[in-house]
Design a protein around this motif. Structure first.
Motif, PDB file in Angstrom:
ATOM      1  N   ALA A  81      72.809 -40.556  97.479  1.00  0.00           N
ATOM      2  CA  ALA A  81      72.827 -40.850  96.044  1.00  0.00           C
ATOM      3  C   ALA A  81      71.491 -40.491  95.409  1.00  0.00           C
ATOM      4  N   LEU A  82      70.403 -40.718  96.119  1.00  0.00           N
ATOM      5  CA  LEU A  82      69.088 -40.333  95.606  1.00  0.00           C
ATOM      6  C   LEU A  82      68.961 -38.816  95.556  1.00  0.00           C
ATOM      7  N   ILE A  83      69.467 -38.121  96.575  1.00  0.00           N
ATOM      8  CA  ILE A  83      69.443 -36.657  96.555  1.00  0.00           C
ATOM      9  C   ILE A  83      70.266 -36.134  95.383  1.00  0.00           C
ATOM     10  N   ARG A  84      71.404 -36.771  95.128  1.00  0.00           N
ATOM     11  CA  ARG A  84      72.241 -36.372  93.992  1.00  0.00           C
ATOM     12  C   ARG A  84      71.445 -36.461  92.682  1.00  0.00           C
ATOM     13  N   LYS A  85      70.684 -37.535  92.521  1.00  0.00           N
ATOM     14  CA  LYS A  85      69.872 -37.707  91.315  1.00  0.00           C
ATOM     15  C   LYS A  85      68.775 -36.638  91.244  1.00  0.00           C
ATOM     16  N   ILE A  86      68.185 -36.339  92.389  1.00  0.00           N
ATOM     17  CA  ILE A  86      67.086 -35.371  92.420  1.00  0.00           C
ATOM     18  C   ILE A  86      67.586 -33.961  92.079  1.00  0.00           C
ATOM     19  N   VAL A  87      68.692 -33.548  92.693  1.00  0.00           N
ATOM     20  CA  VAL A  87      69.181 -32.191  92.420  1.00  0.00           C
ATOM     21  C   VAL A  87      69.771 -32.098  91.014  1.00  0.00           C
ATOM     22  N   ALA A  88      70.313 -33.215  90.495  1.00  0.00           N
ATOM     23  CA  ALA A  88      70.790 -33.207  89.111  1.00  0.00           C
ATOM     24  C   ALA A  88      69.641 -32.928  88.151  1.00  0.00           C
ATOM     25  N   ALA A  89      68.413 -33.307  88.568  1.00  0.00           N
ATOM     26  CA  ALA A  89      67.228 -33.030  87.760  1.00  0.00           C
ATOM     27  C   ALA A  89      66.640 -31.662  88.063  1.00  0.00           C
ATOM     28  N   GLY A  90      67.314 -30.894  88.921  1.00  0.00           N
ATOM     29  CA  GLY A  90      66.872 -29.532  89.200  1.00  0.00           C
ATOM     30  C   GLY A  90      65.739 -29.417  90.191  1.00  0.00           C
ATOM     31  N   ARG A  91      65.523 -30.452  91.004  1.00  0.00           N
ATOM     32  CA  ARG A  91      64.439 -30.404  91.981  1.00  0.00           C
ATOM     33  C   ARG A  91      64.981 -30.093  93.372  1.00  0.00           C
ATOM     34  N   HIS A  92      64.093 -29.583  94.229  1.00  0.00           N
ATOM     35  CA  HIS A  92      64.416 -29.278  95.619  1.00  0.00           C
ATOM     36  C   HIS A  92      64.004 -30.458  96.497  1.00  0.00           C
ATOM     37  N   VAL A  93      64.573 -30.537  97.716  1.00  0.00           N
ATOM     38  CA  VAL A  93      64.401 -31.730  98.543  1.00  0.00           C
ATOM     39  C   VAL A  93      64.107 -31.360  99.996  1.00  0.00           C
ATOM     40  N   MET A  94      63.136 -32.056 100.568  1.00  0.00           N
ATOM     41  CA  MET A  94      62.981 -32.125 102.018  1.00  0.00           C
ATOM     42  C   MET A  94      63.225 -33.579 102.404  1.00  0.00           C
ATOM     43  N   THR A  95      64.128 -33.788 103.363  1.00  0.00           N
ATOM     44  CA  THR A  95      64.404 -35.150 103.805  1.00  0.00           C
ATOM     45  C   THR A  95      64.448 -35.191 105.326  1.00  0.00           C
ATOM     46  N   THR A  96      64.949 -36.278 105.876  1.00  0.00           N
ATOM     47  CA  THR A  96      64.832 -36.497 107.309  1.00  0.00           C
ATOM     48  C   THR A  96      66.177 -36.890 107.910  1.00  0.00           C
ATOM     49  N   LYS A  97      66.193 -37.034 109.190  1.00  0.00           N
ATOM     50  CA  LYS A  97      67.381 -37.518 109.897  1.00  0.00           C
ATOM     51  C   LYS A  97      67.235 -39.020 110.106  1.00  0.00           C
ATOM     52  N   PRO A  98      68.311 -39.749 110.360  1.00  0.00           N
ATOM     53  CA  PRO A  98      69.685 -39.368 110.100  1.00  0.00           C
ATOM     54  C   PRO A  98      69.901 -39.199 108.589  1.00  0.00           C
ATOM     55  N   PHE A  99      70.663 -38.194 108.196  1.00  0.00           N
ATOM     56  CA  PHE A  99      70.798 -37.812 106.798  1.00  0.00           C
ATOM     57  C   PHE A  99      71.352 -38.953 105.949  1.00  0.00           C
ATOM     58  N   GLU A 100      72.341 -39.667 106.462  1.00  0.00           N
ATOM     59  CA  GLU A 100      73.026 -40.728 105.727  1.00  0.00           C
ATOM     60  C   GLU A 100      73.768 -41.594 106.744  1.00  0.00           C
ATOM     61  N   THR A 101      74.472 -42.611 106.257  1.00  0.00           N
ATOM     62  CA  THR A 101      75.384 -43.363 107.115  1.00  0.00           C
ATOM     63  C   THR A 101      76.836 -43.141 106.719  1.00  0.00           C
ATOM     64  N   ASP A 102      77.077 -42.530 105.561  1.00  0.00           N
ATOM     65  CA  ASP A 102      78.426 -42.291 105.051  1.00  0.00           C
ATOM     66  C   ASP A 102      78.770 -40.816 105.224  1.00  0.00           C
ATOM     67  N   PRO A 103      79.750 -40.469 106.079  1.00  0.00           N
ATOM     68  CA  PRO A 103      80.097 -39.057 106.288  1.00  0.00           C
ATOM     69  C   PRO A 103      80.477 -38.331 105.007  1.00  0.00           C
ATOM     70  N   ALA A 104      81.156 -39.018 104.073  1.00  0.00           N
ATOM     71  CA  ALA A 104      81.578 -38.367 102.834  1.00  0.00           C
ATOM     72  C   ALA A 104      80.392 -37.962 101.974  1.00  0.00           C
ATOM     73  N   ALA A 105      79.230 -38.583 102.211  1.00  0.00           N
ATOM     74  CA  ALA A 105      78.060 -38.308 101.376  1.00  0.00           C
ATOM     75  C   ALA A 105      77.477 -36.924 101.600  1.00  0.00           C
ATOM     76  N   ALA A 106      77.894 -36.237 102.669  1.00  0.00           N
ATOM     77  CA  ALA A 106      77.369 -34.896 102.928  1.00  0.00           C
ATOM     78  C   ALA A 106      77.743 -33.917 101.828  1.00  0.00           C
ATOM     79  N   ASP A 107      78.730 -34.263 100.993  1.00  0.00           N
ATOM     80  CA  ASP A 107      79.139 -33.336  99.941  1.00  0.00           C
ATOM     81  C   ASP A 107      78.052 -33.126  98.898  1.00  0.00           C
ATOM     82  N   VAL A 108      76.991 -33.946  98.922  1.00  0.00           N
ATOM     83  CA  VAL A 108      75.884 -33.730  97.996  1.00  0.00           C
ATOM     84  C   VAL A 108      75.227 -32.378  98.248  1.00  0.00           C
ATOM     85  N   LEU A 109      75.352 -31.851  99.470  1.00  0.00           N
ATOM     86  CA  LEU A 109      74.797 -30.524  99.766  1.00  0.00           C
ATOM     87  C   LEU A 109      75.523 -29.447  98.977  1.00  0.00           C
ATOM     88  N   GLU A 110      76.818 -29.635  98.746  1.00  0.00           N
ATOM     89  CA  GLU A 110      77.567 -28.673  97.935  1.00  0.00           C
ATOM     90  C   GLU A 110      77.131 -28.751  96.472  1.00  0.00           C
TER      91      GLU A 110
END
Length: 346
Positions: A81-110
Motif C-alpha cells: 500500500a505504501l509502494i502504491r502511494k509512492i508510485v502514484a506520486a511518480g517516484r521510484h522505489v527500492m525495498t526489501t524482502k519479504p516483499f509483503e505478507t499478502d500475495p494479492a499485493a504483488a499487483d502493485v508492480l503492475e
C-alpha cells in the motif's frame, strides 16, 4: 545525474543507510536528502547523523519534487500500500524482502509499470541481475543435466534476539520466522529457476530466542514439476559463516553446489561459488565459477540505470513475487496446522 533519495523506515533502514552510504554504493547514483519514520525523535537523531532533514510523514516527503527515489524499509505487512502511494506520486522505489505478507499485493508492480516507475528489491531479482541464477540455468542446458530432481537449502545466523514488539514478534506477520526472514532468498531463487510450488510442510522450534516467534525451522516443498526441496533455516548457529544461502541442486545427470563447504576449506566468504559435478556420455565432468556478488545485495546501480534509461526490464517478475508470497502463506498455515498445506491460487 545523481538522483535525490529519501529513506523511509528506520528500524532496519538504519543498517541499510550504513551499508548504502559508508560502502559508497550510493555515489554517484543517489544523494540522501531526507529520512522518515513514524517515530519523529528517531528520524531526527538519524537525520542529524547524516546532515539531512527528518520527516514523520510519507505524504509530506512525496510533496518534495527533488526526491525521485524512495528507499522503503518498513515491515512487510502493508508495504505494498505504501509502494502504491509512492508510485502514484511518480517516484521510484527500492525495498526489501519479504516483499509483503499478502500475495494479492504483488499487483502493485503492475501499477508501477503502468505509471512508468521502477520498483526493485533484494529478493527476488530477475536472473539478469543475478549472475549465479543465470549460470545455473545455462549449466543445466550446456551440460545436459536433465530435469531437476531435488534441492536442499541451508541458511543460518546467530541473532540471540530480544522481543521488541515489532513485526518479528508476531507469528501472523512473521510466520516460521527463520524461513520468512532468511530462507526467503532461496525460496525466491528456486521459484525463479523452477516455477511454482504445489505444497509445503513446516516444523519450527524455539531454542534460544526471547522472541515469541521461533528461531529454528525446516520446511519441505513439492514443486509442480515434481521437484522436491528441503530447507533448514536457523538463528541458532554461530560458526562465523552465516548467510551463505548454500544450495545443493540435484538434476538427472549432475549436481550443482552453491556456497558449499567454504568454511571448512577456508575460502573467503565474499561472493558466490558454484561447482558442478555431472555425467556426460559416461564421463565425469566438472565446472566451477566464482561470482563477486553477495546474495541479498540491493542492486543500487541497476536501479539507477533503469531509471536513467526509463527501462523496466530489470524489475522483478510480478508472478515470481506473488508465488513467493503464496508459499509464505502456505508456510504460515502449515506452522499453525502442523500439516502439509497446499499453495493456494485463485
Amino acid at each position: 545525474m545523481t538522483k535525490g533519495f529519501a529513506l523511509v523506515g528506520l528500524g532496519f533502514g538504519q543498517w541499510v543507510l550504513k551499508d548504502f552510504l559508508t560502502g559508497a554504493k550510493a555515489d554517484p547514483f543517489f544523494k540522501l536528502q531526507a529520512v522518515c519514520d513514524l517515530d519523529l525523535d528517531l528520524a531526527k537523531r538519524v537525520a542529524a547523523e547524516y546532515g539531512v532533514r527528518a520527516e514523520s510523514s510519507l505524504d509530506r516527503l512525496l510533496r518534495d519534487s527533488t526526491i525521485e527515489v524512495i528507499g522503503l524499509f518498513t515491515g512487510p505487512t502493508g508495504r505494498a500500500a505504501l509502494i502504491r502511494k509512492i508510485v502514484a506520486a511518480g517516484r521510484h522505489v527500492m525495498t526489501t524482502k519479504p516483499f509483503e505478507t499478502d500475495p494479492a499485493a504483488a499487483d502493485v508492480l503492475e501499477l508501477a509499470k503502468e505509471r512508468g516507475c521502477v520498483v526493485m528489491m533484494n529478493s527476488p531479482q530477475r536472473p539478469e541481475c543475478r549472475v549465479d541464477l543465470t549460470a545455473i540455468s545455462e549449466w543445466q542446458v550446456e551440460f545436459s543435466l536433465g530435469e531437476p530432481i531435488a534441492v536442499h537449502s541451508e541458511v543460518w545466523a546467530s541473532y540471540c534476539e530480544k522481543a521488541d514488539g515489532g513485526w518479528q514478534d508476531d507469528p501472523r506477520t512473521c510466520p516460521a520466522a527463520p524461513l520468512f526472514r532468511l530462507s526467503i532468498y532461496a525460496i525466491n531463487d528456486l521459484i525463479s529457476l523452477f516455477g511454482k510450488v504445489e505444497s509445503v510442510g513446516v516444523l519450527t522450534a524455539r531454542r534460544f530466542t526471547d522472541r515469541p516467534t521461533p528461531d529454528n525451522a525446516c520446511a519441505q516443498m513439492k514443486f509442480l514439476n515434481g521437484m522436491l526441496a528441503s530447507f533448514t533455516s536457523s538463528f541458532c548457529v554461530d560458526d562465523t559463516e552465516p548467510y551463505q544461502s548454500s544450495l545443493i541442486l540435484h538434476f538427472q545427470r549432475g549436481t550443482i553446489y552453491r556456497n558449499m563447504m567454504r568454511a571448512v576449506r577456508g575460502t573467503p566468504s565474499k561472493g558466490v561459488s558454484l561447482n558442478l559435478v555431472c555425467s556426460q556420455g559416461g564421463e565425469r565432468r566438472l565446472a566451477q565459477m566464482e561470482i563477486p556478488i553477495s546474495i541479498g545485495e540491493y542492486p543500487w546501480e541497476v536501479l539507477y540505470q533503469a531509471i536513467a534509461q526509463k527501462s523496466q526490464s530489470f524489475m522483478p517478475d510480478t508472478e515470481v513475487v506473488a508465488e513467493g508470497l503464496r508459499v509464505i502463506d502456505a508456510i504460515r498455515r502449515s506452522e499453525q496446522s502442523g500439516h502439509t498445506e497446499r499453495v493456494m491460487r485463485g
